[in-house]
Design a protein around this motif. Structure first.
Motif, PDB file in Angstrom:
ATOM      1  N   LEU A 115       0.852  -1.187   0.000  1.00 30.70           N
ATOM      2  CA  LEU A 115       0.000   0.000   0.000  1.00 30.70           C
ATOM      3  C   LEU A 115       0.890   1.240   0.000  1.00 30.70           C
ATOM      4  CD1 LEU A 115      -2.752  -1.045   2.573  1.00 30.70           C
ATOM      5  CD2 LEU A 115      -3.076  -0.647   0.129  1.00 30.70           C
ATOM      6  N   PRO A 116       0.591   2.253  -0.810  1.00 32.84           N
ATOM      7  CA  PRO A 116      -0.543   2.326  -1.742  1.00 32.84           C
ATOM      8  C   PRO A 116      -0.426   1.341  -2.899  1.00 32.84           C
ATOM      9  CG  PRO A 116       0.945   4.167  -2.088  1.00 32.84           C
ATOM     10  CD  PRO A 116       1.430   3.476  -0.856  1.00 32.84           C
ATOM     11  N   ILE A 117      -1.558   1.019  -3.497  1.00 30.14           N
ATOM     12  CA  ILE A 117      -1.620   0.018  -4.561  1.00 30.14           C
ATOM     13  C   ILE A 117      -1.081   0.597  -5.864  1.00 30.14           C
ATOM     14  CG2 ILE A 117      -3.161  -1.484  -5.882  1.00 30.14           C
ATOM     15  CD1 ILE A 117      -5.106  -1.306  -3.497  1.00 30.14           C
ATOM     16  N   GLN A 118      -0.200  -0.165  -6.515  1.00 30.73           N
ATOM     17  CA  GLN A 118       0.293   0.227  -7.824  1.00 30.73           C
ATOM     18  C   GLN A 118      -0.762  -0.077  -8.885  1.00 30.73           C
ATOM     19  OE1 GLN A 118       3.347   1.771  -8.361  1.00 30.73           O
ATOM     20  NE2 GLN A 118       3.399   1.809  -6.113  1.00 30.73           N
ATOM     21  N   TYR A 119      -0.956   0.853  -9.819  1.00 30.85           N
ATOM     22  CA  TYR A 119      -1.997   0.658 -10.831  1.00 30.85           C
ATOM     23  C   TYR A 119      -1.643  -0.482 -11.785  1.00 30.85           C
ATOM     24  CZ  TYR A 119      -4.806   1.119 -14.991  1.00 30.85           C
ATOM     25  OH  TYR A 119      -5.634   0.840 -16.048  1.00 30.85           O
ATOM     26  N   SER A 120      -2.620  -1.317 -12.056  1.00 32.56           N
ATOM     27  CA  SER A 120      -2.542  -2.349 -13.085  1.00 32.56           C
ATOM     28  C   SER A 120      -3.967  -2.642 -13.525  1.00 32.56           C
ATOM     29  CB  SER A 120      -1.889  -3.625 -12.535  1.00 32.56           C
ATOM     30  OG  SER A 120      -1.907  -4.647 -13.513  1.00 32.56           O
ATOM     31  N   ARG A 121      -4.203  -2.709 -14.825  1.00 32.63           N
ATOM     32  CA  ARG A 121      -5.572  -2.888 -15.311  1.00 32.63           C
ATOM     33  C   ARG A 121      -6.162  -4.182 -14.782  1.00 32.63           C
ATOM     34  NH1 ARG A 121      -8.676  -5.029 -19.317  1.00 32.63           N
ATOM     35  NH2 ARG A 121      -6.923  -6.238 -20.146  1.00 32.63           N
ATOM     36  N   VAL A 122      -5.406  -5.264 -14.819  1.00 33.91           N
ATOM     37  CA  VAL A 122      -5.846  -6.547 -14.277  1.00 33.91           C
ATOM     38  C   VAL A 122      -4.689  -7.162 -13.498  1.00 33.91           C
ATOM     39  CG1 VAL A 122      -6.672  -8.873 -14.778  1.00 33.91           C
ATOM     40  CG2 VAL A 122      -7.462  -6.957 -16.173  1.00 33.91           C
ATOM     41  N   THR A 123      -4.958  -7.595 -12.285  1.00 25.63           N
ATOM     42  CA  THR A 123      -3.958  -8.296 -11.490  1.00 25.63           C
ATOM     43  C   THR A 123      -4.509  -9.664 -11.135  1.00 25.63           C
ATOM     44  OG1 THR A 123      -3.134  -6.221 -10.542  1.00 25.63           O
ATOM     45  CG2 THR A 123      -2.609  -8.272  -9.368  1.00 25.63           C
ATOM     46  N   ARG A 124      -3.861 -10.705 -11.632  1.00 27.25           N
ATOM     47  CA  ARG A 124      -4.286 -12.063 -11.306  1.00 27.25           C
ATOM     48  C   ARG A 124      -3.546 -12.525 -10.050  1.00 27.25           C
ATOM     49  NH1 ARG A 124      -4.850 -12.368 -16.947  1.00 27.25           N
ATOM     50  NH2 ARG A 124      -6.924 -13.131 -17.527  1.00 27.25           N
ATOM     51  N   CYS A 125      -4.315 -12.970  -9.096  1.00 30.59           N
ATOM     52  CA  CYS A 125      -3.713 -13.397  -7.837  1.00 30.59           C
ATOM     53  C   CYS A 125      -4.488 -14.591  -7.303  1.00 30.59           C
ATOM     54  CB  CYS A 125      -3.728 -12.253  -6.822  1.00 30.59           C
ATOM     55  SG  CYS A 125      -5.325 -11.410  -6.693  1.00 30.59           S
ATOM     56  N   TYR A 126      -3.861 -15.332  -6.414  1.00 27.34           N
ATOM     57  CA  TYR A 126      -4.462 -16.560  -5.913  1.00 27.34           C
ATOM     58  C   TYR A 126      -4.497 -16.550  -4.391  1.00 27.34           C
ATOM     59  CZ  TYR A 126      -3.581 -17.886 -10.726  1.00 27.34           C
ATOM     60  OH  TYR A 126      -3.556 -17.896 -12.093  1.00 27.34           O
ATOM     61  N   ASP A 127      -5.634 -16.976  -3.870  1.00 29.68           N
ATOM     62  CA  ASP A 127      -5.823 -17.089  -2.428  1.00 29.68           C
ATOM     63  C   ASP A 127      -5.550 -15.759  -1.719  1.00 29.68           C
ATOM     64  OD1 ASP A 127      -6.646 -18.686  -0.302  1.00 29.68           O
ATOM     65  OD2 ASP A 127      -4.584 -19.131   0.302  1.00 29.68           O
ATOM     66  N   THR A 128      -6.066 -14.670  -2.292  1.00 29.22           N
ATOM     67  CA  THR A 128      -5.833 -13.340  -1.705  1.00 29.22           C
ATOM     68  C   THR A 128      -7.111 -12.527  -1.531  1.00 29.22           C
ATOM     69  OG1 THR A 128      -5.408 -12.397  -3.894  1.00 29.22           O
ATOM     70  CG2 THR A 128      -3.493 -13.169  -2.640  1.00 29.22           C
ATOM     71  N   ILE A 129      -8.251 -13.029  -1.981  1.00 28.66           N
ATOM     72  CA  ILE A 129      -9.506 -12.280  -1.887  1.00 28.66           C
ATOM     73  C   ILE A 129     -10.516 -13.123  -1.108  1.00 28.66           C
ATOM     74  CG2 ILE A 129     -11.381 -11.149  -3.138  1.00 28.66           C
ATOM     75  CD1 ILE A 129      -9.458 -10.793  -5.494  1.00 28.66           C
ATOM     76  N   PHE A 130     -11.060 -12.531  -0.046  1.00 25.94           N
ATOM     77  CA  PHE A 130     -11.958 -13.263   0.842  1.00 25.94           C
ATOM     78  C   PHE A 130     -13.202 -12.421   1.126  1.00 25.94           C
ATOM     79  CE2 PHE A 130      -7.542 -14.211   1.655  1.00 25.94           C
ATOM     80  CZ  PHE A 130      -7.492 -15.599   1.609  1.00 25.94           C
ATOM     81  N   GLY A 131     -14.345 -13.066   1.224  1.00 26.05           N
ATOM     82  CA  GLY A 131     -15.587 -12.370   1.516  1.00 26.05           C
ATOM     83  C   GLY A 131     -16.257 -12.936   2.755  1.00 26.05           C
ATOM     84  N   GLY A 132     -17.063 -12.100   3.418  1.00 23.74           N
ATOM     85  CA  GLY A 132     -17.769 -12.570   4.598  1.00 23.74           C
ATOM     86  C   GLY A 132     -18.527 -11.449   5.273  1.00 23.74           C
TER      87      GLY A 132
END
Length: 299
Positions: free
Chosen positions: A21-38
């Motif tokens: 942080l801060p996040i570097q700009y990228s149109r699409v960032t593919r990542c694995y096991d990094t996004i969680f909802g609840g």
């Protein structure tokens, strides 16, 4: 077993781990096991942790009219959570390996829809101790809590002492918790000023990997406590809520601020090894073991 009332925002959360942080700009960032909802939010997280520790918890909040099902399968008591909003509040939380957080929060119509004060009075009658978030939603609860004579804890999500709303909460709180992310001055100086200007019995200032500061009026001093390391840090979202919950559980149980904060540091240290509101809680037996390993070796 304590009887706690906790009030504040319940929200849908998306938690995203980013390289930095801060996040570097990228149109699409593919990542694995990094996004969680609840489901999360200060009030929900505190209630969840207290319930895990065996306490009787009453959760007071409003959620979206289409989300009444959120508590049908949960272990938390749904009696005082009403589906009276157009939508449930939402948040997206970014965090990195340095424990920095950036949150985008949309509370929808939470501040415009009043809570049924008659139902709040019912919930208050059942509680020994009350935990409020410093939100406009919780402001109407201040007067009845103080009139009841029950101990009031304020869990500050952002603190501005020049803000009129925050002033109202600071003036009546018995115990406060705040993160140093919200403190612009030196932490020791901030604690000194708050202890002199307000009548709180206890103040806790979380400082992430640097540990915390705790002020108690009985001792009239600010005591630093180092952070505890138990597991590799995975996600620090909700660590402050976990720490506060465990602190209140043990303080209510034994009446000792200093012993309670040691348990709380361990509880939070274990929690940050997991992602998710409902994951990463230790039992009392596990905490007793860690307490002996970490704190009793200094005796």
């Amino acid at each position: 077993m304590g009887k706690f009332l906790t009030a504040g925002i319940i929200q849908r959360e998306t938690i995203v781990k980013v390289p930095q942080l801060p996040i570097q700009y990228s149109r699409v960032t593919r990542c694995y096991d990094t996004i969680f909802g609840g489901i999360g939010g200060d009030a929900y997280n505190v209630a969840n942790a207290l319930k895990w520790l065996g306490d009787d918890v009453t959760l007071v909040s409003n959620i979206g009219e289409r989300d009444s099902h959120l508590f049908q399968t949960k272990h938390l008591d749904p009696r005082y959570v009403f589906a009276s909003l157009e939508q449930t509040p939402s948040a997206v939380i970014f965090y990195d390996s340095e424990r920095k957080l950036q949150t985008f929060e949309d509370i929808k119509d939470m501040e415009e829809v009043p809570y049924d004060m008659a139902r709040f009075a019912e919930a208050l009658a059942e509680a020994d101790l009350v935990i409020l978030s410093n939100t406009k939603f919780c402001e109407p609860f201040l007067a009845p809590v103080k009139e009841s004579g029950k101990k009031l804890v304020v869990n500050f999500n952002g603190l501005d002492r020049e803000n009129e709303l925050d002033q109202k909460f600071l003036t009546v709180a018995d115990i406060i918790y705040v993160s140093d992310d919200e403190i612009k001055s030196d932490p020791y100086e901030a604690m000194r000023i708050m202890s002199e200007e307000y009548s709180m019995e206890c103040g806790i200032l979380g400082m992430g990997k640097a540990g915390l500061l705790m002020y108690t009026r009985a001792d009239n001093m600010v005591v630093p406590y180092p952070a505890v390391h138990i597991k590799e840090v995975v996600n620090t979202v909700g660590a402050g809520n976990a720490l506060l919950s465990c602190f209140l559980h043990y303080y209510h149980k034994n009446g000792n601020y200093h012993e309670a904060i040691k348990y709380a540091l361990m509880f939070a240290a274990y929690k940050i090894g997991y992602v998710g509101t409902s994951k990463g809680f230790m039992t009392e037996d596990e905490m007793k073991l860690w307490y002996d390993l970490i704190w009793n070796r200094y005796k």
